[in-house]
Structures are given as C-alpha cells and as structure tokens.
Design an enzyme around this catalytic site. Structure first.
Site, PDB file in Angstrom:
ATOM      1  N   ASP A 162      88.783  40.265  66.671  1.00  0.00           N
ATOM      2  CA  ASP A 162      88.066  40.218  65.662  1.00  0.00           C
ATOM      3  C   ASP A 162      87.069  41.174  65.136  1.00  0.00           C
ATOM      4  O   ASP A 162      86.819  41.894  66.046  1.00  0.00           O
ATOM      5  CB  ASP A 162      86.953  38.698  65.715  1.00  0.00           C
ATOM      6  N   LYS A 190      87.696  39.913  60.242  1.00  0.00           N
ATOM      7  CA  LYS A 190      87.441  39.168  58.871  1.00  0.00           C
ATOM      8  C   LYS A 190      86.074  39.298  58.521  1.00  0.00           C
ATOM      9  O   LYS A 190      85.176  39.325  59.416  1.00  0.00           O
ATOM     10  CB  LYS A 190      87.862  37.499  59.112  1.00  0.00           C
ATOM     11  N   GLY A 225      84.313  37.313  69.175  1.00  0.00           N
ATOM     12  CA  GLY A 225      83.030  37.613  69.334  1.00  0.00           C
ATOM     13  C   GLY A 225      82.402  36.155  69.687  1.00  0.00           C
ATOM     14  O   GLY A 225      82.740  35.093  69.542  1.00  0.00           O
ATOM     15  N   THR A 270      77.481  32.961  73.501  1.00  0.00           N
ATOM     16  CA  THR A 270      77.222  32.977  72.199  1.00  0.00           C
ATOM     17  C   THR A 270      75.997  33.804  71.604  1.00  0.00           C
ATOM     18  O   THR A 270      74.899  33.920  72.065  1.00  0.00           O
ATOM     19  CB  THR A 270      77.003  31.479  71.577  1.00  0.00           C
ATOM     20  N   MET A 314      75.765  32.768  60.250  1.00  0.00           N
ATOM     21  CA  MET A 314      76.318  33.253  59.002  1.00  0.00           C
ATOM     22  C   MET A 314      75.308  32.735  57.892  1.00  0.00           C
ATOM     23  O   MET A 314      75.463  32.098  57.005  1.00  0.00           O
ATOM     24  CB  MET A 314      77.496  32.411  58.790  1.00  0.00           C
TER      25      MET A 314
HETATM   26  N1  SAH Z   1      81.539  32.644  67.990  1.00  0.00           N
HETATM   27  C1  SAH Z   1      80.465  33.545  67.531  1.00  0.00           C
HETATM   28  C2  SAH Z   1      79.951  33.284  66.174  1.00  0.00           C
HETATM   29  C3  SAH Z   1      80.915  33.503  65.047  1.00  0.00           C
HETATM   30  S1  SAH Z   1      80.299  33.322  63.429  1.00  0.00           S
HETATM   31  C4  SAH Z   1      79.359  33.246  68.444  1.00  0.00           C
HETATM   32  O1  SAH Z   1      79.690  32.259  69.274  1.00  0.00           O
HETATM   33  O2  SAH Z   1      78.424  34.181  68.612  1.00  0.00           O
HETATM   34  C5  SAH Z   1      79.847  34.534  62.760  1.00  0.00           C
HETATM   35  C6  SAH Z   1      78.269  34.813  63.106  1.00  0.00           C
HETATM   36  O3  SAH Z   1      78.015  34.731  64.276  1.00  0.00           O
HETATM   37  C7  SAH Z   1      77.606  35.883  62.391  1.00  0.00           C
HETATM   38  O4  SAH Z   1      77.413  35.643  60.834  1.00  0.00           O
HETATM   39  C8  SAH Z   1      75.975  35.742  63.197  1.00  0.00           C
HETATM   40  O5  SAH Z   1      75.475  34.984  62.768  1.00  0.00           O
HETATM   41  C9  SAH Z   1      76.726  35.284  64.461  1.00  0.00           C
HETATM   42  N2  SAH Z   1      76.694  36.628  65.279  1.00  0.00           N
HETATM   43  C10 SAH Z   1      78.003  36.887  66.076  1.00  0.00           C
HETATM   44  N3  SAH Z   1      77.807  38.188  66.606  1.00  0.00           N
HETATM   45  C11 SAH Z   1      76.587  38.381  66.548  1.00  0.00           C
HETATM   46  C12 SAH Z   1      75.772  39.799  66.639  1.00  0.00           C
HETATM   47  N4  SAH Z   1      76.101  40.447  67.899  1.00  0.00           N
HETATM   48  N5  SAH Z   1      74.541  39.654  66.460  1.00  0.00           N
HETATM   49  C13 SAH Z   1      74.076  38.824  65.767  1.00  0.00           C
HETATM   50  N6  SAH Z   1      74.797  37.681  65.096  1.00  0.00           N
HETATM   51  C14 SAH Z   1      75.956  37.558  65.499  1.00  0.00           C
END
Ligand code: SAH
Length: 252
Positions: free
Chosen positions: A39, A61, A92, A122, A174
């Site tokens: 992603d 995306k 991510g 996360t 988000m």
């Molecule tokens: N699976 C991911 C979340 C994906 S949804 C996790 O567990 O972190 C996407 C949202 O995750 C983004 O809009 C933001 O709110 C958060 N996010 C993911 N990576 C981030 C990062 N490096 N820094 C800040 N927010 C992040």
C-alpha cells in the site's frame, strides 16, 4: 477446495514507517518473498529493506481520492498467489486495523488459497510512544477506543457519549476530514473544550510532526495536516525524546 501445494499468502503489517518499527517476523517474510503487494502507507525505509529481485506491486490507495479498487487488489492478490510465488501482502501499520484484511482473506478463501497473518505496530501505538504517553493508564482510562473518522458511508458514527467522558482516550484514524464533525459531536455530548488532543502526523517517519491541541482547537489543528495522521483524543504530549534520533546517536 484448497491447494496445499501453493504457498500461503502472508498478510503482514509494516508498522507506521520507520525500520525500527518493523517486526523481525515481517522482515524475514520480506526476505523470503518473491512478490510483495504493498500500500501507499508502507514507509520508504521498509520498502528499502525488500531485496531488489522481489517483484513489488504498488496498489496504493488514497482516502477519498484516486484509488485502486478493492476488487482489483483482490484479483491481483489471487492471481499472484495462483502462480505459486511466495506472496507477501504488506500493509501500513497493523494489517488487521482498518486494513480491509477480511475482504482480501475472503477472496483468497474463495479461490481455495491459504494465508497467514503477521501483525505490525499500529500507528496509534507509535504515535503515543513518540509523544511520551501510554494509551491506557491506571485511574485515567481502563479502555482504549480505536475509531475511524469516516467509513464507506461518510463520516462514521461513534459512541460519542462514551468518548466524551473525562479521562477517556480515543485514537482516531483517517480523521483529518472529519475533525470538525468529531469536534461537534463530542461537544454535543458534553466533552470539555479543554480536553487535550494530540495530532501526530507522519508517525515514525523523518517528517513526523506533533500538534498539541484541545477539543476547542481540534478542527483548526487538523487543517494544518498534510500527511497521514493519528488524532489522540484525551492525551496531551509529554516530553519524550524522539526514539529514532536517539537510536541514530547511539549508533554514531
Ligand atoms: N493499518 C494502519 C491503518 C490504516 S488506515 C495502522 O494500523 O496503522 C489509514 C490511517 O492510518 C491514516 O489515515 C492515519 O490515520 C493512520 N496512519 C497510518 N500510518 C500512519 C503514519 N505513519 N502516521 C500517522 N498516521 C498513520
């Protein structure tokens, strides 16, 4: 029917960006992979650890913006797995949090393919750590909410009354576009306007930025965000040193 001769697809969480937040299990899976489908949120440092001969497929995306449809991602995943290649589906953060993991699992199962899951850190875990905070604390909050600002139908409805209680902590993912909506809902349910809110943008990346706000200033603070951000509602930053620079200093 399953195909026991085909290797399972590995769903893996890359953590929020930096290599120090990648688990060893995911690192090893990436070293053994033949195809990595990833992603947009997977950090550059993690991508750089993938061997050069691995085929990288970017299905990045963008929230509300141009996107590869989930159906196309599912198709790509199934097609790659059916070639017999060792496929890692890299997402991510933790692949099991707002990662649409189940839709991809369903697609694999429908094709008779098997899978394994390697979770990642996360974004909220690392965001809290990087502002010197814990996500739960005795006497303050005995539970933690992880919520999304929007879902497929628009701004997401949440347990506003529960979130608005003194001491409660919610990690909002988000949440940029919905910040004003969230602010309004929480105030409507009695949350104090001075409740601390910390916005952490680009968590675990060299351009990480922390914005200390309150419920009263949440919407304005969210307007300054450019990258992905976690909104930690109910937490104020403490004075942690950035772990990454400490690590680099220790190595120097
Ligand atoms: N699976 C991911 C979340 C994906 S949804 C996790 O567990 O972190 C996407 C949202 O995750 C983004 O809009 C933001 O709110 C958060 N996010 C993911 N990576 C981030 C990062 N490096 N820094 C800040 N927010 C992040």
């Amino acid at each position: 029917m399953t195909h026991p001769i085909l290797p399972p697809v590995t769903f893996a969480g890359a953590g929020p960006g930096g290599a120090q937040h990648l688990t060893l299990g995911v690192y090893h899976a990436l070293q053994r992979a033949e195809v990595v489908i990833h992603d947009r949120l997977v950090g550059a440092e993690v991508l750089a650890l993938i061997p050069a001969d691995v085929r990288l497929i970017d299905v990045g995306k963008q929230g509300f913006g141009p996107s590869t449809s989930q159906a196309l991602i599912n198709e790509t995943l199934v097609a790659q797995a059916q070639t017999g290649a060792r496929v890692v589906r890299l997402k991510g953060g933790d692949c099991g949090i707002f990662g649409r993991l189940d839709e991809e699992i369903d697609a694999l199962e429908a094709a008779g393919l098997t899978y394994a899951i390697l979770p990642g850190l996360t974004a909220a875990s690392v965001a809290a750590a990087n502002v010197g905070q814990s996500l739960t604390r005795r006497g303050r909050n005995a539970s933690l909410r992880i919520v999304t600002g929007h879902d497929m139908a628009g701004f997401a409805d949440q347990d506003w009354r529960g979130m608005a209680q003194v001491g409660e902590v919610t990690a909002i993912y988000m949440g940029k576009k919905s910040a004003r909506f969230v602010q309004g809902r929480l105030m409507m349910h009695g949350a104090g306007v001075q409740t601390p809110v910390t916005l952490v943008e680009n968590v675990s990346r060299p351009n990480q930025r922390v914005v200390a706000a309150t419920l009263a200033t949440l919407a304005e603070a969210a307007q300054t965000l450019n990258g992905p951000a976690v909104i930690l509602y109910g937490l104020a930053p403490r004075h942690a040193l950035p772990a990454l620079s400490q690590l680099k200093e220790a190595q120097a």
